[in-house]
Write a protein that holds these residues in place. Structure first.
Motif, mmCIF file in Angstrom:
data_model
loop_
_atom_site.group_PDB
_atom_site.id
_atom_site.type_symbol
_atom_site.label_atom_id
_atom_site.label_comp_id
_atom_site.label_asym_id
_atom_site.label_seq_id
_atom_site.Cartn_x
_atom_site.Cartn_y
_atom_site.Cartn_z
ATOM 1 N N LYS A 1 52.246 52.569 36.708
ATOM 2 C CA LYS A 1 52.269 51.157 36.310
ATOM 3 C C LYS A 1 50.868 50.554 36.472
ATOM 4 C CE LYS A 1 54.353 46.748 37.725
ATOM 5 N NZ LYS A 1 55.175 46.128 38.799
ATOM 6 N N TYR B 1 50.266 43.710 45.975
ATOM 7 C CA TYR B 1 51.222 42.743 46.544
ATOM 8 C C TYR B 1 52.598 43.369 46.698
ATOM 9 C CZ TYR B 1 52.945 41.619 41.850
ATOM 10 O OH TYR B 1 53.482 41.703 40.597
ATOM 11 N N ALA C 1 40.205 40.277 35.323
ATOM 12 C CA ALA C 1 39.812 40.856 36.613
ATOM 13 C C ALA C 1 40.851 41.827 37.145
ATOM 14 C CB ALA C 1 39.600 39.727 37.623
ATOM 15 N N GLU C 2 40.397 43.039 37.399
ATOM 16 C CA GLU C 2 41.220 43.990 38.147
ATOM 17 C C GLU C 2 41.002 43.628 39.611
ATOM 18 O OE1 GLU C 2 39.652 47.849 37.187
ATOM 19 O OE2 GLU C 2 39.967 47.574 35.038
ATOM 20 N N VAL C 3 42.063 43.275 40.327
ATOM 21 C CA VAL C 3 41.862 42.836 41.715
ATOM 22 C C VAL C 3 42.843 43.505 42.676
ATOM 23 C CG1 VAL C 3 40.840 40.572 41.181
ATOM 24 C CG2 VAL C 3 43.326 40.787 41.321
ATOM 25 N N ARG D 1 54.503 33.167 42.470
ATOM 26 C CA ARG D 1 53.413 33.412 43.428
ATOM 27 C C ARG D 1 52.053 33.056 42.824
ATOM 28 N NH1 ARG D 1 50.092 37.871 43.527
ATOM 29 N NH2 ARG D 1 51.278 38.662 41.760
ATOM 30 N N LEU E 1 45.469 37.381 32.194
ATOM 31 C CA LEU E 1 46.038 38.268 33.219
ATOM 32 C C LEU E 1 46.473 39.610 32.617
ATOM 33 C CD1 LEU E 1 48.131 35.487 34.962
ATOM 34 C CD2 LEU E 1 46.160 36.679 35.970
ATOM 35 N N GLU F 1 46.490 41.981 43.202
ATOM 36 C CA GLU F 1 47.535 42.242 42.194
ATOM 37 C C GLU F 1 48.007 43.689 42.222
ATOM 38 O OE1 GLU F 1 49.075 39.727 40.538
ATOM 39 O OE2 GLU F 1 47.737 38.585 41.833
ATOM 40 N N THR F 2 47.122 44.584 42.637
ATOM 41 C CA THR F 2 47.522 45.994 42.638
ATOM 42 C C THR F 2 48.327 46.358 43.882
ATOM 43 O OG1 THR F 2 45.363 46.576 43.558
ATOM 44 C CG2 THR F 2 45.629 46.840 41.187
ATOM 45 N N PHE G 1 57.895 42.937 36.168
ATOM 46 C CA PHE G 1 57.188 41.688 36.460
ATOM 47 C C PHE G 1 58.273 40.736 36.939
ATOM 48 C CE2 PHE G 1 54.798 44.136 33.490
ATOM 49 C CZ PHE G 1 53.519 44.105 34.035
ATOM 50 N N HIS H 1 52.811 49.122 43.829
ATOM 51 C CA HIS H 1 53.233 49.528 42.486
ATOM 52 C C HIS H 1 53.095 51.051 42.293
ATOM 53 C CE1 HIS H 1 52.908 45.341 41.078
ATOM 54 N NE2 HIS H 1 51.700 45.297 41.595
ATOM 55 N N VAL I 1 48.596 49.033 33.363
ATOM 56 C CA VAL I 1 48.078 47.659 33.320
ATOM 57 C C VAL I 1 46.547 47.671 33.242
ATOM 58 C CG1 VAL I 1 47.906 45.477 34.593
ATOM 59 C CG2 VAL I 1 50.098 46.673 34.470
ATOM 60 N N LEU I 2 45.900 48.445 34.096
ATOM 61 C CA LEU I 2 44.427 48.405 34.112
ATOM 62 C C LEU I 2 43.839 48.999 32.822
ATOM 63 C CD1 LEU I 2 43.429 49.233 37.826
ATOM 64 C CD2 LEU I 2 44.285 47.107 36.835
ATOM 65 N N PRO J 1 51.475 32.136 34.266
ATOM 66 C CA PRO J 1 51.799 33.492 34.734
ATOM 67 C C PRO J 1 53.310 33.698 34.837
ATOM 68 C CG PRO J 1 50.162 32.451 36.176
ATOM 69 C CD PRO J 1 50.706 31.380 35.263
ATOM 70 N N MET K 1 44.322 46.545 30.078
ATOM 71 C CA MET K 1 43.392 45.411 30.251
ATOM 72 C C MET K 1 42.009 45.781 29.698
ATOM 73 S SD MET K 1 44.278 43.967 34.092
ATOM 74 C CE MET K 1 42.933 42.766 34.133
HETATM 75 C C1 DLZ Z 1 50.717 44.171 37.710
HETATM 76 C C2 DLZ Z 1 49.245 43.902 37.721
HETATM 77 C C3 DLZ Z 1 48.387 44.802 38.353
HETATM 78 C C4 DLZ Z 1 48.881 46.078 38.941
HETATM 79 N N1 DLZ Z 1 47.071 44.562 38.415
HETATM 80 C C5 DLZ Z 1 46.563 43.452 37.848
HETATM 81 C C6 DLZ Z 1 45.183 43.150 37.928
HETATM 82 O O1 DLZ Z 1 44.405 43.859 38.554
HETATM 83 N N2 DLZ Z 1 44.744 42.031 37.313
HETATM 84 C C7 DLZ Z 1 45.563 41.186 36.635
HETATM 85 O O2 DLZ Z 1 45.098 40.200 36.052
HETATM 86 N N3 DLZ Z 1 46.890 41.440 36.577
HETATM 87 C C8 DLZ Z 1 47.407 42.533 37.166
HETATM 88 N N4 DLZ Z 1 48.739 42.777 37.133
HETATM 89 C C9 DLZ Z 1 49.617 41.782 36.474
HETATM 90 C C10 DLZ Z 1 49.858 40.562 37.386
HETATM 91 O O3 DLZ Z 1 50.370 40.984 38.637
HETATM 92 C C11 DLZ Z 1 50.819 39.616 36.658
HETATM 93 O O4 DLZ Z 1 50.055 38.869 35.749
HETATM 94 C C12 DLZ Z 1 51.546 38.670 37.575
HETATM 95 O O5 DLZ Z 1 52.404 39.374 38.422
HETATM 96 C C13 DLZ Z 1 52.346 37.635 36.787
HETATM 97 O O6 DLZ Z 1 53.335 38.243 35.984
#
Ligand code: DLZ
Ligand code: FAD
Ligand code: SF4
Length: 508
Positions: free
Chosen positions: A47, A40, A32-34, A108, A8, A37-38, A395, A43, A51-52, A104, A55
């Motif tokens: 930030k 929920y 995976a950038e998804v 969630r 992650l 996660e970007t 986080f 952000h 993260v991206l 994680p 990654m």
């Molecule tokens: C914070 C974040 C964001 C913005 N995007 C990603 C993502 O695209 N892919 C991914 O694997 N993790 C992302 N994260 C971090 C996760 O949200 C984080 O791993 C969970 O909130 C658990 O801490």
């Protein structure tokens, strides 16, 4: 049969348990950038970029180390948009039928993975000093879970700043030496900044395209996105700011956003730095005589004390912890938290800095935005979502206990033995915000009275039943009760008028 190893966005450590338990000759890493996660929470763009970009850099480091990495970019046509969706897509593509993942940092996502329609092994995240079991054992049977006692256990466990069984310097805690007010001049030019390379530049373009409406300024972007850069940022802090970190830990300056702070929380939280290695560097600087004990101890306490303790509480208390609202606060988060104009200079400066940097230091978070939200009775769920969105290091495992527990007292006092509230006097003592504010910090009532002065008494008065018996708050109630009745009535009426204006969206 190969397995998938999910990494992650906040698990960017080569020593990650999921990687240690996998076989690079046959298992396949999935990153995976998804969209889920970007978004929920919305952000801060900085930030998301941190993260991206980190990654992408980490995926390159894994490939160099010999791993087969299947990396999905946010704009890829077949991107399923969620972590579990991407896992299933990669399973179909590779024929893998099992997943290894390090736990994680958010209930969630743990729940999503537990219910994923593919066999998933969730391994402990051992990038922390205390395991869940150790924290549970420490907490068991205690009436109060005070950080200080947990911290001493962590000192003993790590041996940091220990002289046999005794703390170095003869005391466990030098906090009372760490409360100097704001200095006139700061001899530190801030955290180490890095020019974006091609990987970062591509992510910045993506974030600009996809997340422009999110609160926060993307440029300039100077964060570290590789482990080597994060280590350089740590060294820069230890050599240049750590000696004065302790003295000015609680101070605030309107035009100096970082003072002597390290600005490394995000790097630790996403896995670029290991908390123990950070503390060992600091201990080393102390042993060489380069930094005083109040700086070294104060810094190490934040990491092996507060940081570990917050994680312990989050996992001990369970998934509904972030929804707690012990004080029954219901007010909506006012627009000033999203940058609407305010005459309150302390809030204006702290929110403005948050918008520009995705950063504010601890006392700004606790005693400016947090203090205001608590005094004004804002719904802690909304406060929690705000903090989770706007700070680059946010986080849920660390943000929720800090916000819901420490700052908003919404857990009913598990973390804080009394609410962190203050009138304007504290802010004036610790900062230069009040100079040049439209309000007057010395005015308790009447035209131009500092709103913190009004709201402070309003808070104590409306929560008298809960707090008047708290030994640490007796003095506050005695002062309030000594005020003449007419003055008290004026304070309450003016505070209520302020809150009414806040609710109508009027500028305050
Ligand atoms: C914070 C974040 C964001 C913005 N995007 C990603 C993502 O695209 N892919 C991914 O694997 N993790 C992302 N994260 C971090 C996760 O949200 C984080 O791993 C969970 O909130 C658990 O801490
Ligand atoms: P420094 O002041 O240089 O401190 C050194 C390190 O100690 C930090 O990098 C961090 O790793 C650790 N640390 C210090 N205080 C805490 C703490 N209370 N809890 C956990 N670690 C701590 N911290 C986060 O990492 N993520 C968050 O989402 C977060 N949300 C917060 C919300 C509120 C309402 C409050 C009051 C505090 C929050 N904190 C959070 C804690 C703290 O404010 C940040 O860790 C700190 O400001 C980060 O800046 P720094 O790296 O310059 O820290
Ligand atoms: Fe903040 Fe009150 Fe000081 Fe203005 S006078 S900066 S509102 S504490």
């Amino acid at each position: 049969m190969s397995r998938l190893v999910l990494v992650l966005g906040d698990q960017l450590s080569l020593s990650l348990s999921a990687l240690r338990h996998a076989d690079p000759t046959r298992d396949i890493v999935v990153m995976a950038e998804v969209a889920d996660e970007t978004t929920y929470v919305h952000h801060h763009p900085k930030k998301i970029a941190l993260v991206l970009a980190s990654m992408r850099q980490f995926a390159d480091a894994l490939r160099e180390a010999g791993w087969d990495v299947r990396y999905s970019q946010l704009d890829d046509t077949h991107n399923a948009g969620s972590i579990v969706g991407e896992l299933l897509r990669r399973a179909e593509e590779t024929g893998a039928s099992e997943v290894l993942v390090t736990e994680p940092g958010e209930w969630r996502l743990i729940t999503h993975l537990r219910h994923a329609p593919i066999k998933t092994h969730i391994l402990p995240d051992d990038r922390f000093i205390a395991s869940h079991q150790e924290f549970e054992a420490w907490a068991k049977g205690r009436k109060q879970l005070r950080m200080e006692y947990f911290y001493r256990e962590m000192r003993r466990k790590t041996g940091l700043l220990m002289d046999g069984d005794a703390p170095v310097g003869g005391k466990w805690n030098f906090d009372h030496e760490n409360r100097k007010p704001a200095p006139d001049a700061v001899a530190f030019d801030g955290p180490k900044r890095f020019a974006p390379d091609a990987v970062v530049a591509a992510v910045l373009a993506l974030v600009e395209r996809r997340f422009a409406p999110h609160f926060g300024t993307l440029h300039p972007f100077w964060f570290a996105t590789t482990r080597a850069q994060a280590l350089a940022a740590l060294d820069h802090f230890v050599s240049n700011a750590l000696p004065l970190f302790g003295d000015y830990q609680d101070a605030m300056l309107a035009d100096n956003r970082f003072l002597y702070h390290s600005v490394i929380s995000a790097y630790i939280n996403i896995g670029l730095l290991d908390p123990l290695e950070v503390c060992q560097k600091v201990e080393n600087a102390y042993e060489k005589g380069a930094v005083p004990i109040n700086a070294a101890e104060g810094f190490i306490r934040q990491i092996i004390g507060w940081r570990e303790y917050m994680r312990g509480i989050y996992f001990l208390e369970g998934p509904e912890y972030p929804t707690r609202n012990a004080l029954g606060h219901k007010r909506d988060l006012p627009a000033l938290f999203w940058g609407a104009e305010t005459q309150m200079r302390c809030l204006d400066k702290t929110v403005g800095q948050t918008r520009d940097e995705a950063y504010a230091h601890h006392i700004q978070r606790l005693m400016i935005t947090g203090n205001f939200a608590l005094l004004a009775g804002i719904d802690p769920g909304q406060v929690h979502e705000w903090y989770l969105a706007v700070y680059m290091d946010a986080f849920e495992w660390v943000e929720a206990p800090n916000t819901v527990g420490m700052s908003q007292f919404a857990d009913g006092g598990i973390i804080a033995s009394k609410p962190y509230v203050s009138s304007g006097a504290y802010i004036n003592r610790m900062s230069d915000y009040c100079e040049g504010c439209a309000y007057s910090v010395s005015k308790k009532t009447g035209e131009g009275a500092c709103p913190f002065n009004l709201l402070y008494w309003h808070f104590l008065d409306r929560h008298r039943d809960r707090f008047s018996g708290n030994a640490r708050m007796g003095n506050m109630y005695r002062t309030w009760d000594r005020m003449d009745a007419e003055k008290r009535e004026t304070v309450i009426a003016e505070a209520e008028d302020f809150l009414r204006r806040l609710d109508t969206g009027a500028q305050v």
